[in-house]
Design a protein around this motif. Structure first.
Motif, short mmCIF file in Angstrom:
data_model
loop_
_atom_site.label_atom_id
_atom_site.label_comp_id
_atom_site.label_asym_id
_atom_site.label_seq_id
_atom_site.Cartn_x
_atom_site.Cartn_y
_atom_site.Cartn_z
N GLY A 37 28.95 30.45 31.75
CA GLY A 37 29.46 29.64 32.86
C GLY A 37 30.45 30.34 33.75
N CYS A 38 30.65 31.64 33.56
CA CYS A 38 31.67 32.38 34.32
C CYS A 38 31.04 33.43 35.22
CB CYS A 38 32.66 33.06 33.37
SG CYS A 38 33.63 31.92 32.37
N VAL A 39 31.86 33.92 36.16
CA VAL A 39 31.50 35.04 37.03
C VAL A 39 32.48 36.17 36.74
CG1 VAL A 39 31.33 35.81 39.42
CG2 VAL A 39 30.61 33.50 38.82
N ASP A 40 31.97 37.42 36.67
CA ASP A 40 32.81 38.57 36.35
C ASP A 40 32.75 39.61 37.46
OD1 ASP A 40 33.26 38.85 32.92
OD2 ASP A 40 32.11 37.23 33.78
N LEU A 41 33.88 40.24 37.69
CA LEU A 41 33.95 41.44 38.54
C LEU A 41 34.03 42.62 37.60
CD1 LEU A 41 34.24 42.69 41.36
CD2 LEU A 41 36.71 42.32 41.20
N GLY A 76 34.30 27.78 38.31
CA GLY A 76 34.64 27.09 39.53
C GLY A 76 35.59 27.84 40.44
N ALA A 77 36.15 28.97 40.01
CA ALA A 77 37.15 29.68 40.81
C ALA A 77 36.59 30.89 41.55
CB ALA A 77 38.31 30.13 39.92
N ALA A 78 35.44 31.41 41.14
CA ALA A 78 34.95 32.66 41.72
C ALA A 78 34.56 32.51 43.18
CB ALA A 78 33.75 33.17 40.91
N ALA A 79 34.02 31.37 43.55
CA ALA A 79 33.56 31.20 44.94
C ALA A 79 34.72 31.39 45.91
CB ALA A 79 32.93 29.82 45.10
N ALA A 80 35.87 30.81 45.60
CA ALA A 80 37.03 30.95 46.48
C ALA A 80 37.56 32.37 46.46
CB ALA A 80 38.13 29.97 46.05
N ALA A 81 37.56 33.01 45.29
CA ALA A 81 38.11 34.36 45.18
C ALA A 81 37.24 35.38 45.90
CB ALA A 81 38.26 34.73 43.72
N LEU A 82 35.92 35.22 45.82
CA LEU A 82 35.01 36.24 46.35
C LEU A 82 34.50 35.91 47.75
CD1 LEU A 82 32.93 36.85 43.09
CD2 LEU A 82 34.82 38.24 43.97
N VAL A 84 32.09 33.73 48.52
CA VAL A 84 30.66 33.44 48.53
C VAL A 84 30.39 32.37 47.48
CG1 VAL A 84 30.15 35.29 46.89
CG2 VAL A 84 28.34 34.45 48.38
N GLY A 85 29.45 31.48 47.75
CA GLY A 85 29.12 30.43 46.80
C GLY A 85 28.62 31.00 45.49
N ALA A 86 29.08 30.45 44.37
CA ALA A 86 28.64 30.95 43.07
C ALA A 86 27.15 30.76 42.85
CB ALA A 86 29.43 30.25 41.96
N ASP A 87 26.55 29.76 43.51
CA ASP A 87 25.11 29.56 43.36
C ASP A 87 24.31 30.70 43.98
OD1 ASP A 87 26.05 28.75 45.85
OD2 ASP A 87 24.48 27.25 46.11
N GLU A 88 24.89 31.42 44.96
CA GLU A 88 24.21 32.58 45.54
C GLU A 88 24.24 33.79 44.60
OE1 GLU A 88 25.10 33.46 49.63
OE2 GLU A 88 25.94 31.46 49.93
N LEU A 89 25.10 33.75 43.60
CA LEU A 89 25.22 34.86 42.66
C LEU A 89 24.49 34.58 41.35
CD1 LEU A 89 29.08 35.40 43.08
CD2 LEU A 89 27.26 36.72 44.18
N LEU A 177 28.06 24.68 44.18
CA LEU A 177 28.61 25.73 45.03
C LEU A 177 29.74 26.47 44.32
CD1 LEU A 177 28.55 26.89 48.00
CD2 LEU A 177 30.42 25.31 48.47
N ALA A 178 30.59 25.74 43.59
CA ALA A 178 31.75 26.35 42.94
C ALA A 178 31.41 27.00 41.61
CB ALA A 178 32.83 25.28 42.72
N VAL A 179 30.52 26.41 40.83
CA VAL A 179 30.26 26.88 39.46
C VAL A 179 29.02 27.76 39.39
CG1 VAL A 179 29.80 26.11 37.10
CG2 VAL A 179 31.43 24.86 38.51
N GLY A 180 28.02 27.48 40.23
CA GLY A 180 26.80 28.28 40.19
C GLY A 180 25.59 27.48 39.81
#
Length: 276
Positions: A37-41, A76-82, A84-89, A177-180
């Motif tokens: 459920g997370c996004v990583d850089l 839910g935080a990656a979209a604001a940080a990056l 771009v919508g998390a669903d696009e990733l 959009l926020a979570v993916g």
């Protein structure tokens, strides 16, 4: 080797709250990564990329011995940080240059050429988030309440799905959009992560299924196959490092030879009387 650490202290407080943890790993070979459920850089293997939220397992294939470092965003935080919508990733690995164009390519070179790529990751993230002035929109309160409800009870309440002045469809779209992905998929991922955490102390897969919130063991088996590509027995043995003794195939006894016996005198008379 894999080790997690608190969000880097060098991050400004407003950016630090977007990050769940920092992590580093030294690859020993291909590694199965399952949805969390997370996004990583991520920086490693001569590249910097964003690993989007997964709906199924993928295999990390960095060269053996290569150090890999990353920052993991809170759900839910990656979209604001990056930006771009998390669903696009979702289910993708996006190079930083493709995400932020030439600026991203320059930042990737800076991260990889630095003495401490982990520290450079944090510095780059802080600079980009602050310079883009995305912090006021960093957290959607509606999404934050849904995430908290899902973590606490496993399902969103009616007041989270349809708060005053918003339709359920609008809320689900904001969550995606926020979570993916939507609340239903996130709930599946969350439940499986609970099973992963409980597995070392579970005496059996049936009891693990009940403790993690599955209907029964077949339910756990279906979800494990869908999210990891393996059966629960194979996946949890793989995680714990327990070698499964192969079962030797049993040698099948040969069929007995058919022996033709001479006919008895009575049988011989009957065969002569009634030839076939």
């Amino acid at each position: 080797m894999y080790r997690e650490s608190p969000p880097p202290a060098a991050l400004p407080a407003a950016v630090r709250r977007l990050v769940r943890c920092g992590w580093e790993s030294v690859e020993a070979g291909p590694k199965r990564i399952v949805p969390d459920g997370c996004v990583d850089l991520v920086a490693g293997g001569g590249e910097v990329f964003v690993a989007g939220p997964d709906t199924t397992a993928w295999t990390s294939v960095f060269p053996p011995g290569a150090p890999v470092r990353g920052l993991r965003f809170r759900p839910g935080a990656a979209a604001a940080a990056l930006g771009v919508g998390a669903d696009e990733l979702r289910d993708s690995r996006v190079p930083l240059g493709r995400l932020w164009n030439r600026r991203g390519e320059a930042l990737a070179d800076r991260i990889l050429s630095g003495a401490d790529p982990g520290a450079e990751l944090a510095a780059v993230l802080a600079e980009e988030v602050v310079s883009a002035q995305r912090l006021p929109d960093a957290e959607d309160p509606v999404v934050a309440r849904m995430l908290a409800q899902l973590s606490a009870t496993g399902r969103p309440g009616r007041e989270q799905l349809a708060p005053a002045g918003r339709s359920e469809r609008q809320v689900r779209r904001r969550f995606t959009l926020a979570v993916g992905y939507g609340p239903a998929v996130y709930r599946r991922v969350l439940r499986f992560q609970r099973a992963v955490a409980l597995a070392p102390a579970a005496p059996s897969l049936a009891e693990l299924a009940v403790a993690a919130g599955y209907a029964d063991q077949p339910h756990l088996s279906r979800e494990c196959r869908a999210l990891t590509g393996l059966t629960p027995g194979a996946y949890f043995a793989l995680r714990s490092g327990v070698s499964r003794r192969p079962v030797r195939p049993t040698r099948r006894a040969p069929w007995p030879r058919l022996v033709t016996l001479p006919p008895t005198p009575v049988a011989a008379q009957e065969n002569a009387r009634y030839p076939r």
